[in-house]
Scaffold this active site. Structure first.
Site, PDB file in Angstrom:
ATOM      1  N   PRO A   2       0.818  -1.207   0.000  1.00 45.79           N
ATOM      2  CA  PRO A   2       0.000   0.000   0.000  1.00 45.79           C
ATOM      3  C   PRO A   2       0.857   1.264   0.000  1.00 45.79           C
ATOM      4  O   PRO A   2       1.908   1.330   0.631  1.00 45.79           O
ATOM      5  CB  PRO A   2      -0.806  -0.122   1.301  1.00 45.79           C
ATOM      6  N   LYS A  51       4.160   4.871   5.874  1.00 47.03           N
ATOM      7  CA  LYS A  51       3.320   3.700   5.662  1.00 47.03           C
ATOM      8  C   LYS A  51       2.969   3.003   6.968  1.00 47.03           C
ATOM      9  O   LYS A  51       2.471   1.885   6.959  1.00 47.03           O
ATOM     10  CB  LYS A  51       4.014   2.730   4.704  1.00 47.03           C
ATOM     11  N   ASN A 165       5.566   1.951  -4.938  1.00 42.80           N
ATOM     12  CA  ASN A 165       5.963   1.620  -6.297  1.00 42.80           C
ATOM     13  C   ASN A 165       5.102   2.312  -7.350  1.00 42.80           C
ATOM     14  O   ASN A 165       5.593   2.736  -8.391  1.00 42.80           O
ATOM     15  CB  ASN A 165       5.920   0.103  -6.488  1.00 42.80           C
TER      16      ASN A 165
END
Length: 284
Positions: A2, A51, A165
């Site tokens: 995520p 994150k 990414n």
């Protein structure tokens, strides 16, 4: 894995459900925390850090969770069926009188004194979506390793936290930068970072991650997930390669024409790039 905007949105929803409420159930289904019960604790706030998701309690403890590749939090009304996966995938349950927050396949689950949060997230660079975002510090950290590949450096959470990414490959495409270019050879590094941040902020309030502005299926992203398909700009075939240290490789998509190398690229780079990429016909 995520992206930071996914964690940010999860934190907002968790904060709405839990902030100011007392836990009627605070259960861990992990061997190292199985004996810990948070029942009776009051949640002060839920905030993202890159994150990582930080659930801060009123008794000055912090519960940290990380999604990694497959983790998620799901929120249900009491009595509703949990649909996030099989019961054996549940790692944490935090329930109030009004909501049940269920963590599936969570990783890096820790609880520490709030004053010691730095032991868990202190290594992170400036948070791209954080209230204390510091562009200059992020650029300083990136430039400290000029020989690093830009596609690796921008994912390194020690440089700047939150980019994953998808936003890596999309921002590199939009800035015309080859993923294997050296950081020191990227002239528009500030523009690249600002572009990645702008893309993430544009997707903050909904789960869909669109980087083209086109909502049609198959046209949501410029190069992400589009191996072998025509570049929307020039028609050249989008390529796919692996990038990163051994055992930590991440797949990378790019257009060899729009992102043509303007400086030497590591000949050992696992790009799979043909010597003479050919354009293909675009169908609109």
């Amino acid at each position: 894995m995520p992206e930071g905007d996914t964690v940010w949105l999860a934190a907002q929803r968790m904060n709405t459900a839990l902030a100011g409420a007392t836990l009627r159930r605070g259960e861990f289904r992990l061997p190292q925390l199985a004996a810990l019960d948070l029942t009776g604790a009051t949640v002060r706030e839920v905030v993202p850090r890159g994150k990582h998701l930080l659930i801060r309690l009123a008794d000055e403890r912090t519960l940290r969770t990380h999604f990694r590749m497959d983790g998620s939090w799901h929120i249900y009304r009491p009595g509703a069926t949990w649909r996030g996966g099989p019961a054996y995938d549940v790692r944490v349950v935090l329930a109030t009188d009004e909501w049940e927050c269920v963590g599936y396949r969570l990783h890096d689950v820790d609880i520490v004194p709030t004053c010691d949060e730095g032991s868990l997230v202190g290594h992170l660079g400036p948070d791209v979506l954080g209230p204390d975002w510091d562009l200059d510090e992020a650029l300083r950290r990136l430039r400290a390793n000029p020989d690093e590949q830009i596609g690796v450096a921008i994912l390194d959470q020690r440089n700047l936290a939150g980019i994953g990414n998808l936003y890596k490959v999309e921002s590199l495409f939009l800035c015309g930068i080859h993923p294997w270019a050296r950081v020191g050879d990227v002239d528009n590094l500030q523009i690249l970072v600002e572009r990645a941040r702008a893309l993430m902020r544009a997707n903050l309030h909904h789960p869909e991650q669109n980087t083209t502005g086109d909502p049609r299926r198959g046209r949501e992203h410029w190069v992400f997930g589009r191996r072998g398909k025509a570049c929307f700009r020039c028609g050249t075939t989008v390529l796919l390669g692996e990038q990163g240290p051994t055992t930590q490789e991440r797949v990378t998509w790019w257009c060899p024409r729009c992102q043509a190398a303007r400086s030497p690229i590591d000949p050992q780079a696992r790009t799979g790039e043909p010597d003479h990429p050919q354009p293909v016909t675009l169908y609109r």
